[in-house]
Structures are given as structure tokens and as C-alpha cells.
Design a protein around this motif. Structure first.
Motif, PDB file in Angstrom:
ATOM      1  N   MET A 215       0.819  -1.196   0.000  1.00  0.00           N
ATOM      2  CA  MET A 215       0.000   0.000   0.000  1.00  0.00           C
ATOM      3  C   MET A 215       0.866   1.265   0.000  1.00  0.00           C
ATOM      4  N   ILE A 216       1.883   1.264   0.835  1.00  0.00           N
ATOM      5  CA  ILE A 216       2.768   2.431   0.896  1.00  0.00           C
ATOM      6  C   ILE A 216       3.554   2.559  -0.402  1.00  0.00           C
ATOM      7  N   LEU A 217       3.957   1.441  -0.990  1.00  0.00           N
ATOM      8  CA  LEU A 217       4.674   1.480  -2.262  1.00  0.00           C
ATOM      9  C   LEU A 217       3.801   2.080  -3.362  1.00  0.00           C
ATOM     10  N   THR A 218       2.533   1.731  -3.376  1.00  0.00           N
ATOM     11  CA  THR A 218       1.618   2.274  -4.377  1.00  0.00           C
ATOM     12  C   THR A 218       1.472   3.784  -4.239  1.00  0.00           C
ATOM     13  N   ILE A 219       1.325   4.256  -3.023  1.00  0.00           N
ATOM     14  CA  ILE A 219       1.213   5.696  -2.791  1.00  0.00           C
ATOM     15  C   ILE A 219       2.505   6.394  -3.178  1.00  0.00           C
ATOM     16  N   PHE A 220       3.643   5.818  -2.832  1.00  0.00           N
ATOM     17  CA  PHE A 220       4.934   6.399  -3.188  1.00  0.00           C
ATOM     18  C   PHE A 220       5.107   6.470  -4.709  1.00  0.00           C
ATOM     19  N   LEU A 221       4.768   5.385  -5.407  1.00  0.00           N
ATOM     20  CA  LEU A 221       4.890   5.378  -6.860  1.00  0.00           C
ATOM     21  C   LEU A 221       3.922   6.364  -7.513  1.00  0.00           C
ATOM     22  N   THR A 222       2.744   6.542  -6.934  1.00  0.00           N
ATOM     23  CA  THR A 222       1.794   7.517  -7.451  1.00  0.00           C
ATOM     24  C   THR A 222       2.346   8.930  -7.322  1.00  0.00           C
ATOM     25  N   ILE A 223       2.955   9.229  -6.187  1.00  0.00           N
ATOM     26  CA  ILE A 223       3.548  10.547  -5.987  1.00  0.00           C
ATOM     27  C   ILE A 223       4.700  10.768  -6.960  1.00  0.00           C
ATOM     28  N   ILE A 224       5.544   9.772  -7.154  1.00  0.00           N
ATOM     29  CA  ILE A 224       6.662   9.881  -8.091  1.00  0.00           C
ATOM     30  C   ILE A 224       6.153  10.076  -9.513  1.00  0.00           C
ATOM     31  N   PHE A 225       5.095   9.369  -9.883  1.00  0.00           N
ATOM     32  CA  PHE A 225       4.514   9.518 -11.220  1.00  0.00           C
ATOM     33  C   PHE A 225       3.968  10.929 -11.424  1.00  0.00           C
ATOM     34  N   CYS A 226       3.276  11.460 -10.421  1.00  0.00           N
ATOM     35  CA  CYS A 226       2.740  12.825 -10.526  1.00  0.00           C
ATOM     36  C   CYS A 226       3.862  13.853 -10.622  1.00  0.00           C
ATOM     37  N   VAL A 227       4.930  13.658  -9.877  1.00  0.00           N
ATOM     38  CA  VAL A 227       6.084  14.556  -9.949  1.00  0.00           C
ATOM     39  C   VAL A 227       6.719  14.487 -11.336  1.00  0.00           C
TER      40      VAL A 227
END
Length: 77
Positions: free
Chosen positions: A1-13
């Protein structure tokens, strides 16, 4: 779950960095082909860079953001 949120933030950046590099540094009209006609008419074609090396910085940021997107896709798969 935390990995998904982290990857989502990186993708948005990465997407934000790509848009920033296209609009602020590269300033080529071909990046705005999907914009509305009114916005395309308002864009002034620029032949001269804002400062020396602006397009180089823009393309470097563009490539870096593309690699970030590929990295997010690789890690998520």
C-alpha cells in the motif's frame, strides 16, 4: 500500500516535471498540439532561448521525467 502511494507521488512529480520542462524551457509549439485552438493561437513561436542552455536543460529534464515514468512502470509491474 505504501509502495503504491509512493509510486503515485513519483509519477505525478514526473508528469509535472515533464510539463514544466516543455512549457518553461523548451517552448516548442509541437508540444501544444492537443491544446484548444484558442490557446494555440495565443502561443508565440520562440526562436531564441530565454537564456543560454535553456533548451538543453529542458530536454534533460524531459528525458529524466520520462525515465522516472518508465521506472515507476517497471517497479509497479
Amino acid at each position: 500500500m505504501i509502495l503504491t502511494i509512493f509510486l503515485t507521488i513519483i509519477f505525478c512529480v514526473a508528469i509535472t516535471l515533464m510539463m514544466f520542462s516543455a512549457v518553461a524551457f523548451i517552448q516548442d509549439k509541437k508540444f501544444f498540439s492537443s491544446a484548444p485552438k484558442e490557446a494555440q493561437e495565443a502561443i508565440l513561436p520562440r526562436e531564441k532561448e530565454l537564456f543560454y542552455g535553456a533548451r538543453t536543460i529542458g530536454w534533460t529534464l524531459m528525458i529524466f521525467s520520462f525515465l522516472m515514468i518508465l521506472g515507476v512502470g517497471f517497479i509497479s509491474i
